[in-house]
Design a protein around this motif. Structure first.
Motif, PDB file in Angstrom:
ATOM      1  N   HIS A   1       1.258  -9.292   4.818  1.00  4.66           N
ATOM      2  CA  HIS A   1       0.084  -8.421   4.696  1.00  4.66           C
ATOM      3  C   HIS A   1      -0.444  -8.569   3.259  1.00  4.66           C
ATOM      4  O   HIS A   1      -0.410  -7.622   2.470  1.00  4.66           O
TER       5      HIS A   1
ATOM      6  N   PRO B   1     -14.579  -7.011  13.399  1.00  8.94           N
ATOM      7  CA  PRO B   1     -15.703  -6.082  13.474  1.00  8.94           C
ATOM      8  C   PRO B   1     -16.612  -6.553  14.614  1.00  8.94           C
ATOM      9  O   PRO B   1     -16.642  -7.753  14.918  1.00  8.94           O
TER      10      PRO B   1
ATOM     11  N   GLU C   1      -4.863  -1.951  14.019  1.00  5.87           N
ATOM     12  CA  GLU C   1      -5.379  -1.020  13.007  1.00  5.87           C
ATOM     13  C   GLU C   1      -6.699  -0.455  13.496  1.00  5.87           C
ATOM     14  O   GLU C   1      -7.514  -1.189  14.078  1.00  5.87           O
TER      15      GLU C   1
ATOM     16  N   GLN D   1       0.793  -1.218   0.000  1.00  5.99           N
ATOM     17  CA  GLN D   1       0.000   0.000   0.000  1.00  5.99           C
ATOM     18  C   GLN D   1       0.835   1.281   0.000  1.00  5.99           C
ATOM     19  O   GLN D   1       0.329   2.340  -0.364  1.00  5.99           O
TER      20      GLN D   1
ATOM     21  N   ARG E   1      -9.161 -13.447   8.041  1.00  4.61           N
ATOM     22  CA  ARG E   1     -10.550 -13.395   7.552  1.00  4.61           C
ATOM     23  C   ARG E   1     -10.598 -12.771   6.157  1.00  4.61           C
ATOM     24  O   ARG E   1     -11.264 -13.276   5.249  1.00  4.61           O
TER      25      ARG E   1
ATOM     26  N   ASN F   1      -1.629 -10.588   8.641  1.00  5.08           N
ATOM     27  CA  ASN F   1      -2.647  -9.562   8.783  1.00  5.08           C
ATOM     28  C   ASN F   1      -3.976 -10.106   8.263  1.00  5.08           C
ATOM     29  O   ASN F   1      -4.096 -10.478   7.099  1.00  5.08           O
TER      30      ASN F   1
ATOM     31  N   GLU G   1      -5.563   1.923  -1.424  1.00  9.01           N
ATOM     32  CA  GLU G   1      -6.557   1.209  -0.619  1.00  9.01           C
ATOM     33  C   GLU G   1      -7.212   0.073  -1.435  1.00  9.01           C
ATOM     34  O   GLU G   1      -8.379   0.114  -1.759  1.00  9.01           O
TER      35      GLU G   1
HETATM   36  C1  LIG Z   1      -8.217   0.184   5.569  1.00  8.63           C
HETATM   37  C2  LIG Z   1      -7.469  -1.052   5.997  1.00  8.63           C
HETATM   38  O1  LIG Z   1      -8.361  -2.131   5.970  1.00  8.63           O
HETATM   39  C3  LIG Z   1      -7.869  -3.303   6.543  1.00  8.63           C
HETATM   40  O2  LIG Z   1      -8.832  -4.286   6.352  1.00  8.63           O
HETATM   41  C4  LIG Z   1     -10.109  -4.166   6.885  1.00  8.63           C
HETATM   42  C5  LIG Z   1     -10.799  -5.335   7.062  1.00  8.63           C
HETATM   43  C6  LIG Z   1     -12.056  -5.356   7.589  1.00  8.63           C
HETATM   44  C7  LIG Z   1     -12.668  -4.176   7.942  1.00  8.63           C
HETATM   45  N1  LIG Z   1     -13.995  -4.197   8.480  1.00  8.63           N
HETATM   46  O3  LIG Z   1     -14.499  -3.174   8.845  1.00  8.63           O
HETATM   47  O4  LIG Z   1     -14.572  -5.268   8.563  1.00  8.63           O
HETATM   48  C8  LIG Z   1     -12.012  -2.984   7.778  1.00  8.63           C
HETATM   49  C9  LIG Z   1     -10.719  -2.990   7.234  1.00  8.63           C
HETATM   50  C10 LIG Z   1      -6.521  -3.748   5.921  1.00  8.63           C
HETATM   51  O5  LIG Z   1      -5.848  -4.611   6.796  1.00  8.63           O
HETATM   52  C11 LIG Z   1      -5.579  -2.593   5.646  1.00  8.63           C
HETATM   53  O6  LIG Z   1      -4.597  -3.020   4.741  1.00  8.63           O
HETATM   54  C12 LIG Z   1      -6.271  -1.368   5.118  1.00  8.63           C
HETATM   55  O7  LIG Z   1      -6.622  -1.506   3.809  1.00  8.63           O
END
Ligand SMILES: C[C@H]1O[C@@H](Oc2ccc([N+](=O)[O-])cc2)[C@H](O)[C@@H](O)[C@H]1O
Length: 503
Positions: free
Chosen positions: A142, A251, A396, A39, A189, A186, A446
């Motif tokens: 990741h 979540p 995160e 990213q 799921r 990371n 993203e």
């Molecule tokens: C923005 C970040 O998002 C992460 O991934 C998730 C996964 C699940 C949810 N959710 O609300 O269920 C939110 C974000 C990811 O690990 C990271 O790389 C970013 O992209």
């Protein structure tokens, strides 16, 4: 008498609010910020890096990405890592969570060819962090699997567990003398339920066999995690003295009403979404969550939950020194109410469950991501009960805005302040929460949203070849919280960023 009563009520209310305002984070609470390799790094084919699944997918199928973009350059952190560390110093954080790009250090995915330039890049980053007392928190994987390994079946190939163990060994050998906290994966799921669907060549086939795919992926992934953990334990821990955990996206799924059926549906959702990955590692029982499997079979599901052998259960159980939680949002869950097929295939499809955000929860630039009340506290309280009080890190947590110049990002500030209150609720309740990483240090690529969603507390100008970074209001507010250890709602930043003494 009446006057005394009224006066004491006023005093009690004032005291109550003062106490609430002055709740403080302990000095040893670790504040940090997070990113991931694909990213932010860019330099997708520089200095001997191999191709990964996102290089391949985004070059060949740009239509998957909302704006047709990719991470070829991204925030160009490969060339800007010193500025990244400078930003961390400006914030005054204790830690930086970043990930290693597997194909940057092992271009073929296998450990017979190590790329010295890739190793040098991460050594430089780690040394720069340590120069300023910022602890590296390293995610080993990741999502950016080397393409060569995907061509061999990727995570669905049972040999994946050995490939990952070999890769983890290279990471521990090269960086473990200075890195004291590792995360193996990371978000299993998302790897097994979401991204596995996006990657590889035959997406449709994968969706058709989604259940089998999800369970095999889950099993291979947690076994790979356990192999890396046990390797660290047996060969590295004594001399390196660090810790190894995993990050799961959690979540919060909340029953939509007091109806017991909704609570059952909510718990099934929790187990089907993140329990599949947490239960084998953190529960006393081990293996996949039994109740969830039984519920699927009861509903005449076409899927059968292929569980672990007793040997596999024992191998995986207890293989984490801490539980990394990525938490963004919550959803309300209703039983027997599903009206539409969800767009995202899930192992829960066989169950008749509706999930939706609360009516008044503020919505972000990502429709599925809302500001739900006290959801970090609710999620961690539940995990603590299920998994015998583990040590937690929030690895995160963040808020997306639309692309554009969102320097005065009041919505993000509101989100972070709400998160801080939820963290303090956890600490007040005695939950063993040791740290928090904001997602993200800077705007970045993203995934399927490309550059249309920004999560950074630093703005990145993607039209500028230098990828100039500018602190947003949220960066100042976060810095203030880190420095003063409490949430000051009166604070309005002057928007002039400096590095304070000590960093
Ligand atoms: C923005 C970040 O998002 C992460 O991934 C998730 C996964 C699940 C949810 N959710 O609300 O269920 C939110 C974000 C990811 O690990 C990271 O790389 C970013 O992209």
């Amino acid at each position: 008498m009446k006057l005394v009563l009224v006066l004491s009520l006023v005093v009690a209310t004032c005291l109550g609010s003062t106490v609430r305002q002055q709740r403080r984070f302990p000095d040893d609470f670790i504040f940090g910020a997070a990113t991931s390799a694909y990213q932010i790094e860019g330099a997708w084919d520089e200095d001997g890096k191999g191709e990964n699944i996102f290089d391949y997918e985004n070059h060949n199928f740009p239509e998957i990405i909302v704006d047709g973009s990719n991470g070829d350059i991204a925030a160009d952190s490969y060339h800007n890592y010193k500025r990244d560390v400078e930003m961390l110093r400006e914030l005054g954080v204790d830690a930086y969570r970043f990930s290693i790009s597997w194909a940057r250090i092992l271009p073929t995915g296998f450990d017979d060819e190590v790329n010295p330039a890739g190793i040098a890049y991460y050594n430089n980053l780690i040394n720069e962090l340590l120069k300023y007392n910022i602890a590296p928190l390293v995610t080993i994987y990741h999502w950016d699997l080397p393409k060569t390994l995907q061509d061999l079946g990727g995570i669905l190939n049972p040999e994946f567990t050995d490939w990952f163990e070999d890769y983890a060994r290279v990471v521990f050998e090269n960086f473990g003398d200075r890195v004291k906290k590792f995360l193996t994966f990371n978000e299993p799921r998302e790897i097994c339920i979401v991204t596995l669907m996006d990657t590889g060549s035959d997406v449709k086939d994968k969706i058709n066999s989604k259940a089998v795919t999800t369970y095999s992926c889950a099993k291979h992934l947690v076994v790979a995690h356990a192999k890396a953990y046990r390797l660290y334990d047996q060969e590295f821990r004594a001399k390196q003295g660090g810790e190894c955990g995993i990050t799961i996206s959690v979540p919060w799924y909340e029953a939509g009403t007091d109806n017991p059926e909704d609570e059952v549906a909510a718990e099934l959702t929790r187990q089907g979404e993140w329990g599949l990955f947490a239960h084998p590692i953190f529960s006393a029982e081990g293996g996949f969550p039994k109740k969830f499997g039984e519920a699927l079979i009861e509903k005449n599901a076409s899927l059968v939950l292929a569980d672990f052998t007793e040997e596999e259960k024992a191998f995986v159980k207890g293989t984490a020194d801490f539980f990394g939680v990525n938490h963004y949002t919550a959803l309300l869950v209703y039983a027997n109410k599903k009206e539409i097929e969800s767009s995202m295939p899930s192992v829960l499809d066989e169950l008749d469950i509706l999930m939706e955000p609360g009516e008044n929860w503020p919505v972000s630039a990502s429709s599925s991501l809302t500001l739900a009340p006290d959801s970090i506290f609710k999620a961690l309280s539940h995990l603590r009960t299920l998994y015998n009080d583990p040590v937690f890190y929030i690895t995160e947590n963040g808020w997306p805005t639309d692309s554009g110049l969102d320097i005065i990002d009041n919505d993000r500030v509101r989100y972070y302040r709400a998160s801080m209150e939820s963290l303090l609720n956890c600490l007040d309740a005695g939950i063993r929460l040791k740290g928090y990483m904001a997602w993200s240090l800077m705007d970045n690529f993203e995934w399927t949203a490309g550059y249309t969603q920004r999560y950074g507390i630093y703005h990145v100008d993607f039209s500028d070849p230098a990828r100039t970074r500018t602190p947003k209001k949220s960066a100042f507010v976060y810095k203030h919280i880190i420095k003063h250890r409490y949430v000051d709602y009166e604070y309005e930043p002057d928007m002039i960023m400096t590095i304070d003494e000590g960093h």
